[in-house]
Scaffold this active site. Structure first.
Site, short mmCIF file in Angstrom:
data_model
loop_
_atom_site.label_atom_id
_atom_site.label_comp_id
_atom_site.label_asym_id
_atom_site.label_seq_id
_atom_site.Cartn_x
_atom_site.Cartn_y
_atom_site.Cartn_z
N LYS A 14 0.82 -1.21 0.00
CA LYS A 14 0.00 0.00 0.00
C LYS A 14 0.86 1.26 0.00
CE LYS A 14 -2.40 -0.97 3.77
NZ LYS A 14 -1.77 -2.24 4.20
N ARG A 89 -9.64 0.55 9.04
CA ARG A 89 -9.21 -0.80 9.40
C ARG A 89 -10.26 -1.56 10.19
NH1 ARG A 89 -3.36 0.42 9.09
NH2 ARG A 89 -2.11 -1.45 9.32
N ARG A 128 11.54 -5.59 4.96
CA ARG A 128 11.39 -4.16 5.19
C ARG A 128 11.97 -3.78 6.54
NH1 ARG A 128 5.40 -1.79 4.68
NH2 ARG A 128 5.23 -2.27 6.89
N ARG A 134 11.36 0.35 11.47
CA ARG A 134 10.10 0.09 12.16
C ARG A 134 10.23 -1.17 13.00
NH1 ARG A 134 4.86 0.63 8.38
NH2 ARG A 134 4.08 -0.57 10.15
N ARG A 146 -0.28 -8.65 13.67
CA ARG A 146 -0.85 -7.69 12.70
C ARG A 146 -1.71 -8.41 11.68
NH1 ARG A 146 4.48 -4.88 10.95
NH2 ARG A 146 3.21 -3.60 9.56
P1 AMP Z 1 0.70 0.69 9.08
O1 AMP Z 1 1.79 1.69 8.91
O2 AMP Z 1 -0.53 1.04 8.29
O3 AMP Z 1 1.17 -0.72 8.85
O4 AMP Z 1 0.25 0.76 10.61
C1 AMP Z 1 1.16 0.45 11.65
C2 AMP Z 1 0.37 0.27 12.95
O5 AMP Z 1 -0.31 1.49 13.28
C3 AMP Z 1 -0.71 -0.79 12.92
O6 AMP Z 1 -0.21 -2.09 13.19
C4 AMP Z 1 -1.65 -0.30 14.02
O7 AMP Z 1 -1.14 -0.58 15.30
C5 AMP Z 1 -1.59 1.22 13.83
N1 AMP Z 1 -2.62 1.71 12.88
C6 AMP Z 1 -2.40 2.28 11.67
N2 AMP Z 1 -3.57 2.62 11.08
C7 AMP Z 1 -4.55 2.23 11.93
C8 AMP Z 1 -5.97 2.27 11.90
N3 AMP Z 1 -6.63 2.78 10.84
N4 AMP Z 1 -6.65 1.77 12.96
C9 AMP Z 1 -6.02 1.27 14.04
N5 AMP Z 1 -4.69 1.17 14.13
C10 AMP Z 1 -3.94 1.66 13.10
#
Ligand code: AMP
Length: 193
Positions: A14, A89, A128, A134, A146
């Site tokens: 994404k 999400r 990654r 991260r 996740r």
């Molecule tokens: P991402 O960068 O999208 O992979 O998000 C990393 C982490 O941020 C996720 O594993 C969640 O803990 C949190 N997170 C990101 N977006 C959301 C969302 N829309 N709702 C809840 N948690 C989120």
């Protein structure tokens, strides 16, 4: 205004595809993961509260991310459209987003859902983790959480938008340029006025 959701499990590409799409179509990129990481970097109360969930691979509570997206929409009145990445999400987030957009006289045009098999997803995230800085990409247990959060809570977001005929599945494996072209083809089929 043209708003799209780039949807898919963690590691489906994404972030990579969002960068290309926003520059081609002039959309404003709203990634809740990026917004949360910048709150953590700024050591804000919101960031500190979110970090404990993120470190465990769990979703941050709905109210927190919905409020963040609501402010981001208000702060970008000039945007020609938004690309939502990593949001919504949960079904509650999707319903809140639909409402916020309706208040602004707009809606989601399409949900582009990237499909990648689970072994490939884990491999990509671990890779990654070697360079992204991260911590949630470095630990296999966190990656598994996740994916499980995705299956339990996020997959249903596609069903929510399927009800409105807005979901298109796109193969997310293979050449990055080819995946980008498939995404563009779907966008170009739609009215972006
Ligand atoms: P991402 O960068 O999208 O992979 O998000 C990393 C982490 O941020 C996720 O594993 C969640 O803990 C949190 N997170 C990101 N977006 C959301 C969302 N829309 N709702 C809840 N948690 C989120």
């Amino acid at each position: 205004m043209f708003n799209l959701i780039l949807f898919g499990p963690p590691g489906s590409g994404k972030g990579t595809q969002s960068e290309r799409l926003i520059s081609k179509y002039g959309l404003k990129h709203l990634s809740t993961g990026d917004l949360l990481r910048s709150e953590i970097a700024g050591q804000t109360p919101l960031g500190l509260a979110a970090k404990s969930f993120m470190d465990k691979g769990q979703l941050v509570p709905d109210e927190v991310v919905i409020e963040m997206i609501s402010s981001a929409l208000d702060n970008n009145p000039q945007a020609h459209g938004f690309l939502f990445d990593g949001f919504p999400r949960t079904v509650a987030q999707a319903e809140a987003l639909d409402k916020l957009l309706a208040q602004k006289g707009t809606s989601i045009a399409v949900v582009l859902a990237l499909e990648v098999n689970e072994d490939e997803l884990t491999k990509r995230l671990l890779n990654r983790g070697l360079t992204s800085g991260r911590s949630d990409d470095r630990d296999e247990g966190t990656i598994r959480s996740r994916h499980s959060e995705y299956q339990k809570k996020t997959a249903a977001v596609a069903d929510h938008y399927k009800k409105y005929g807005k979901v298109v599945f796109v193969k997310g494996e293979g050449d990055i340029d080819e995946i980008f072209q498939s995404l563009c083809k779907e966008i170009d089929l739609r009215d972006r006025a």
